[in-house]
Motif scaffolding. Structure first.
Motif, PDB file in Angstrom:
ATOM      1  N   ALA A 535       0.898  -1.302   0.015  1.00 48.36           N
ATOM      2  CA  ALA A 535       0.083  -0.027  -0.312  1.00 48.36           C
ATOM      3  C   ALA A 535       1.043   1.318  -0.074  1.00 48.36           C
ATOM      4  CB  ALA A 535      -1.069   0.085   1.287  1.00 48.36           C
ATOM      5  N   ASP A 575      -6.217  -5.080   1.089  1.00 46.58           N
ATOM      6  CA  ASP A 575      -6.344  -3.626   1.013  1.00 46.58           C
ATOM      7  C   ASP A 575      -7.291  -2.993   1.799  1.00 46.58           C
ATOM      8  OD1 ASP A 575      -8.616  -4.693   0.091  1.00 46.58           O
ATOM      9  OD2 ASP A 575      -8.805  -3.477  -1.576  1.00 46.58           O
ATOM     10  N   LYS A 588      -3.406   0.761  -3.689  1.00 49.97           N
ATOM     11  CA  LYS A 588      -2.599  -0.471  -3.724  1.00 49.97           C
ATOM     12  C   LYS A 588      -2.982  -1.112  -5.047  1.00 49.97           C
ATOM     13  CE  LYS A 588      -1.296  -4.232  -0.864  1.00 49.97           C
ATOM     14  NZ  LYS A 588      -1.352  -4.924   0.407  1.00 49.97           N
TER      15      LYS A 588
END
Length: 594
Positions: A535, A575, A588
């Motif tokens: 991320a 995520d 991400k």
């Protein structure tokens, strides 16, 4: 490729107690082994599965089933072994107490791995007391060599005296390593099954005879134990005699090498003749034992002697040489003060990418909570979730939720659900669900399916499609099982789909009937994604709202006024932080790189 240990039939090996027990089972001709994983006993079956193909070994759904299965194999004349942690013996107590009456055809060895100090357990219990209550033999090794050798001794005792034998080990024995002299496997023929109703059907008329036989067996064993090499006297300074057993023997030898001592290897039934001889040899008796005053209370009440034991050695936690030294030589040793570095507090946390995180995040966000169970998801109690309120024992979360509803009704229960892992559900949660259906409960059960028995290190279970040795096995279908229990409302959800997870909770909170949510996503310990991605934070967009911190993800820390996302810890196919960010400051690539 590592050489399998069943190819080494002479010499010495450095083995942990658990590995030594597996070796002892192999050398002693054990045919069949069964267990449910539980720290500190888990590695016994894993070692058998890895190194000793000659033993047919398998995971059981729970300890009770494990003991019942090996009982059947013993009835057919096979040498058998079952292993479990101390609280597992509570689950297996029902068959154990009657198996004591029935006895053994092929030798029966049951390993109880006690956990003084509660390194990974919900209580401390000394299962020598269970052995006494069940009227079975209890052996206590003090190192890996004895752990290996006592398996063979236990099988011989079991067959000679027609009894199950409990080997009680503790965490320090299970996980510490010492040199072990090894030998070849002894092949023992399976005797074959012969029906014997009078021996194996304890209806009252049979059971009364069995009970008399068990009482006589204990007397015979006590007399035999006084002559056995399992128990021995080491003569020395007779002004004080120390009676000890298990790992405590090693501590006494280190602290008082010249002491006159009685080392008890068979702690039930006790070798009374030998103890009487020892008590008569010395001026004063001291008991050094880890756990409850098992030896002390029994010997003192038998011989009415003044003695010292738990008044100088605590029955809480583990012993160690320092504690024994302070107890036996008060004022003669210097207290060692260790430098304690100032480390930041590091509370336990769910792993980065853990499938349980999304479920607990949503539950907490909706001001909901859960009754909990034994497993990684117990960490749902920790901040920032604060979404788990009870833990009793394996499988209890469902029964506890049911009881709360019985006491305060559906309205009083509020947004409380039962949280339980799929392995624990199979272990003993399923009966709680059947109880809820049968008795008209209306709550919600959340089965957190991460396709693994995770907390004990990642063992297979009936829902994973693999057996102990990693070979293909039939898959237990949780949805069909829950349907078969009579539940009408079942929903399978990916807990990393936060919108769907939240929507599901809201629907089930409103439902006035029993429902089951199955959160399904594999554990990150054993299912590593092929893709790589981390991320990324856009600091220009970040407004410092800290919503991402409410995930409790170890990969996200707070630096000054912005979150910092660790590239080392960020999990490739997770995520959650992207989903909770209200301003799209975190992005991400879920496809990632190969």
């Amino acid at each position: 490729m590592r050489k399998k240990l069943n190819t080494i039939v002479d010499g010495t090996l450095l083995l942990s107690g658990n590995e030594a027990i597996a070796r002892g089972a192999w050398e002693s001709g054990v045919h069949f082994a069964s267990a449910y994983p539980g720290t500190p006993s888990t590695e016994i079956l894993e070692a058998i599965g890895d190194d000793y193909d000659e033993i047919d070994a398998q995971w059981a759904p729970n300890e009770k089933v494990s003991l019942e299965v090996i009982a059947g194999a013993s009835f057919a004349g096979a040498r058998v072994l079952s292993a479990m942690k101390h609280v597992g013996l509570n689950v297996a107590a029902d068959p154990l107490f009657t198996l004591s009456y029935i006895g053994a055809t092929g030798g029966i060895v049951i390993i109880s791995a006690d956990d003084p100090g509660m390194h990974s357990s919900q209580n401390e219990q000394d299962n020598r007391l269970m052995a006494k209550a069940a009227k079975v033999v209890c052996l206590e090794p003090s190192d890996s060599q004895e752990a290996k050798d006592m398996v063979g001794e236990a099988l011989s005792i079991s067959e000679d005296f027609d009894t199950p034998v409990l080997i009680r080990v503790t965490t320090r024995i299970c996980h510490s390593k010492s040199i072990v002299k090894v030998g070849p496997r002894r092949e023992v023929p399976v005797k074959g099954y012969v029906a014997d109703i009078a021996k194996r059907v304890p209806i009252p008329s049979n059971a009364r005879k069995m009970h008399s036989r068990v009482v006589k067996r204990l007397k015979d064993l006590s007399a035999w134990g006084s002559e056995s090499s399992l128990n021995w006297i080491e003569d020395g300074d007779r002004s004080v005699g120390i009676i000890t057993s298990g790992i405590s023997y090693q501590y006494v030898k280190e602290v008082c090498p010249e002491a006159c001592l009685l080392k008890i290897g068979m702690s039930n039934p006790l070798p009374w003749n030998q103890i009487e001889k020892f008590v008569g040899m010395v001026d004063k008796v001291i008991f050094v034992e880890e756990g409850e005053p098992f030896l002390e209370e029994r010997v003192r009440s038998k011989f009415l002697i003044p003695a010292i034991g738990k008044d100088i050695i605590s029955n809480e936690g583990e012993l160690n040489p320092e504690l024994v030294r302070i107890a036996l030589h008060p004022g003669t040793t210097k207290t060692i003060t260790f430098y304690e570095p100032e480390l930041p507090a590091r509370p336990p946390a769910l792993c980065p990418g853990c499938p349980h995180r999304g479920a607990f995040y949503c539950l907490s966000k909706l001001n909901g909570s859960s009754t909990g169970d034994i497993g990684c998801y117990t960490l749902g109690m920790m901040p920032p979730y604060n979404a788990l309120e009870t833990t009793v024992c394996m499988g209890a979360s469902i029964g506890v939720l049911s009881g709360i509803e019985k006491a305060v009704g559906r309205e009083g229960m509020g947004k409380l659900v039962a949280a339980i892992g799929e392995s624990t559900f199979v272990h003993s949660g399923i009966t709680g669900l059947i109880d809820m259906v049968y008795n008209g409960n209306t709550g919600t059960v959340m089965i957190m399916d991460n396709s693994l028995t995770a907390m004990t290190g990642g063992q297979e279970n009936p829902t994973t499609g693999k057996n102990l040795r990693g070979e293909p096995a039939p898959v237990l279908d949780l949805v069909k099982i829950v349907e078969a229990c009579g539940v009408k409302y079942i929903k399978v959800v990916d807990p990393h789909d936060l919108a769907e997870m939240e929507k599901t909770f809201k629907e089930e909170f409103e439902r006035d009937e029993l429902s089951v949510i199955i959160t399904r996503r594999p554990c990150v310990m054993c299912y590593r994604p092929v893709k790589k991605s981390v991320a990324l934070l856009d600091p220009e967009k970040c407004i410092g709202c800290k919503l991402c911190m409410k995930l409790g993800c170890p990969a996200i820390s707070w630096e000054e006024d912005k979150p910092d996302i660790s590239k080392l810890l960020c999990w490739p196919n997770c995520d959650l932080c992207v989903q909770v960010c209200p301003v799209d400051a975190i992005s991400k690539d879920m496809e990632g790189l190969e």
